[in-house]
Design a protein around this motif. Structure first.
Motif, short mmCIF file in Angstrom:
data_model
loop_
_atom_site.label_atom_id
_atom_site.label_comp_id
_atom_site.label_asym_id
_atom_site.label_seq_id
_atom_site.Cartn_x
_atom_site.Cartn_y
_atom_site.Cartn_z
N PHE A 78 0.45 13.49 2.52
CA PHE A 78 -0.91 13.93 2.81
C PHE A 78 -1.22 13.89 4.30
N GLU A 79 -0.62 12.95 5.00
CA GLU A 79 -0.88 12.83 6.44
C GLU A 79 -0.38 14.07 7.18
N ARG A 80 0.78 14.59 6.78
CA ARG A 80 1.37 15.77 7.44
C ARG A 80 1.06 17.07 6.70
N MET A 81 0.37 16.95 5.56
CA MET A 81 0.04 18.11 4.73
C MET A 81 1.31 18.89 4.38
N GLN A 82 2.33 18.16 3.91
CA GLN A 82 3.61 18.78 3.58
C GLN A 82 4.00 18.42 2.16
N VAL A 83 4.50 19.43 1.42
CA VAL A 83 4.95 19.26 0.05
C VAL A 83 6.47 19.42 0.03
N TYR A 84 7.12 18.56 -0.76
CA TYR A 84 8.58 18.61 -0.90
C TYR A 84 8.93 18.68 -2.38
N ILE A 85 9.88 19.52 -2.71
CA ILE A 85 10.45 19.56 -4.05
C ILE A 85 11.93 19.24 -3.88
N SER A 86 12.39 18.19 -4.54
CA SER A 86 13.77 17.71 -4.39
C SER A 86 14.11 17.55 -2.91
N LEU B 234 -3.64 22.10 -4.63
CA LEU B 234 -2.69 21.07 -5.09
C LEU B 234 -3.21 19.67 -4.76
N GLU B 235 -3.69 19.47 -3.55
CA GLU B 235 -4.21 18.16 -3.15
C GLU B 235 -5.39 17.75 -4.04
N LEU B 236 -6.29 18.69 -4.32
CA LEU B 236 -7.44 18.41 -5.17
C LEU B 236 -6.99 17.98 -6.57
N LEU B 237 -6.03 18.69 -7.13
CA LEU B 237 -5.52 18.35 -8.46
C LEU B 237 -4.84 16.98 -8.46
N ILE B 238 -4.03 16.70 -7.44
CA ILE B 238 -3.34 15.42 -7.37
C ILE B 238 -4.33 14.28 -7.23
N LYS B 239 -5.29 14.44 -6.35
CA LYS B 239 -6.26 13.35 -6.12
C LYS B 239 -7.20 13.15 -7.30
N ASN B 240 -7.16 14.08 -8.25
CA ASN B 240 -7.93 13.94 -9.49
C ASN B 240 -7.00 13.88 -10.70
N LYS B 241 -5.78 13.38 -10.47
CA LYS B 241 -4.77 13.28 -11.52
C LYS B 241 -5.35 12.50 -12.70
N GLY B 242 -5.11 13.05 -13.89
CA GLY B 242 -5.65 12.41 -15.09
C GLY B 242 -6.98 12.99 -15.52
N SER C 186 0.80 -1.23 0.00
CA SER C 186 0.00 0.00 0.00
C SER C 186 0.82 1.27 0.00
N GLU C 187 2.14 1.16 -0.03
CA GLU C 187 3.01 2.33 0.12
C GLU C 187 2.74 3.43 -0.90
N ASN C 188 2.57 3.07 -2.17
CA ASN C 188 2.38 4.09 -3.20
C ASN C 188 0.98 4.09 -3.78
N ALA C 189 0.03 3.51 -3.08
CA ALA C 189 -1.33 3.46 -3.60
C ALA C 189 -1.95 4.85 -3.57
N LEU C 190 -2.53 5.27 -4.68
CA LEU C 190 -3.23 6.56 -4.74
C LEU C 190 -4.65 6.26 -5.15
N ASP C 191 -5.54 6.16 -4.17
CA ASP C 191 -6.93 5.83 -4.48
C ASP C 191 -7.85 7.04 -4.33
N GLY C 192 -7.26 8.23 -4.21
CA GLY C 192 -8.07 9.43 -4.11
C GLY C 192 -8.55 9.74 -2.70
N VAL C 193 -8.35 8.80 -1.76
CA VAL C 193 -8.84 9.05 -0.42
C VAL C 193 -7.79 8.74 0.63
N LYS C 194 -7.19 7.57 0.59
CA LYS C 194 -6.37 7.12 1.69
C LYS C 194 -4.87 7.10 1.40
N CYS C 195 -4.44 7.80 0.39
CA CYS C 195 -3.02 7.83 0.07
C CYS C 195 -2.29 8.71 1.09
N GLU C 196 -1.22 8.21 1.65
CA GLU C 196 -0.46 8.99 2.61
C GLU C 196 0.70 9.73 1.96
#
Length: 143
Positions: free
Chosen positions: A54-62, A76-84, A33-43
């Motif tokens: 998503f758990e810590r609400m933190q974004v990292y670049i490099s 950003l979270e909304l766009l990611i969770k609706n990727k595609g 489940s480490e990289n699962a992105l199901d739109g709801v429970k991805c950490e």
């Protein structure tokens, strides 16, 4: 055991069991489940140089933390969770601001998108994360 699987369980351990067996089964579930992105429970989410916890609400670049406002993060979270998917401007405004039925115009969204891009994109004029779909809205990543 059969009733448990019919009810939706993924695994079963019969007693007596060793702590090591329990530990290894937990590790296996975490790996799956480490990289699962199901739109709801991805950490955690990874795309290019970006990662989002998503758990810590933190974004990292490099691997460097990026400070975003609450609204920038929510966009950003909304766009990611609706990727595609392409999200219209109205859809984004409704999801981000209309919780309290406050009126927000498209210019407010434009300002937040611009600030978000300045913080996360290598070249805000040529974005790779927050992509404009002209005449419609925005999407995340490749179009």
């Amino acid at each position: 055991m059969i009733e448990g699987f019919r009810a939706g369980c993924d695994d079963y351990i019969a007693k007596p069991f060793s702590v090591e067996l329990l530990y290894q089964r937990i590790e296996a579930v975490l790996r799956r489940s480490e990289n699962a992105l199901d739109g709801v429970k991805c950490e955690r989410f990874h795309y290019g140089d970006m990662s989002v916890d998503f758990e810590r609400m933190q974004v990292y670049i490099s691997d460097e933390p990026i400070k975003l406002s609450v609204t920038e993060y929510r966009i950003l979270e909304l766009l990611i969770k609706n990727k595609g998917r392409v999200l219209t401007r109205d859809m984004i405004i409704q999801k981000i601001w209309d919780d309290n039925e406050n009126y927000v115009d498209e210019n407010t969204l434009n300002v937040h998108i611009r600030r978000l891009r300045q913080k996360i994109e290598k070249d805000a004029g040529n974005p790779e994360y927050v992509i404009t779909v002209f005449g419609i809205g925005y999407t995340f990543g490749e179009t």
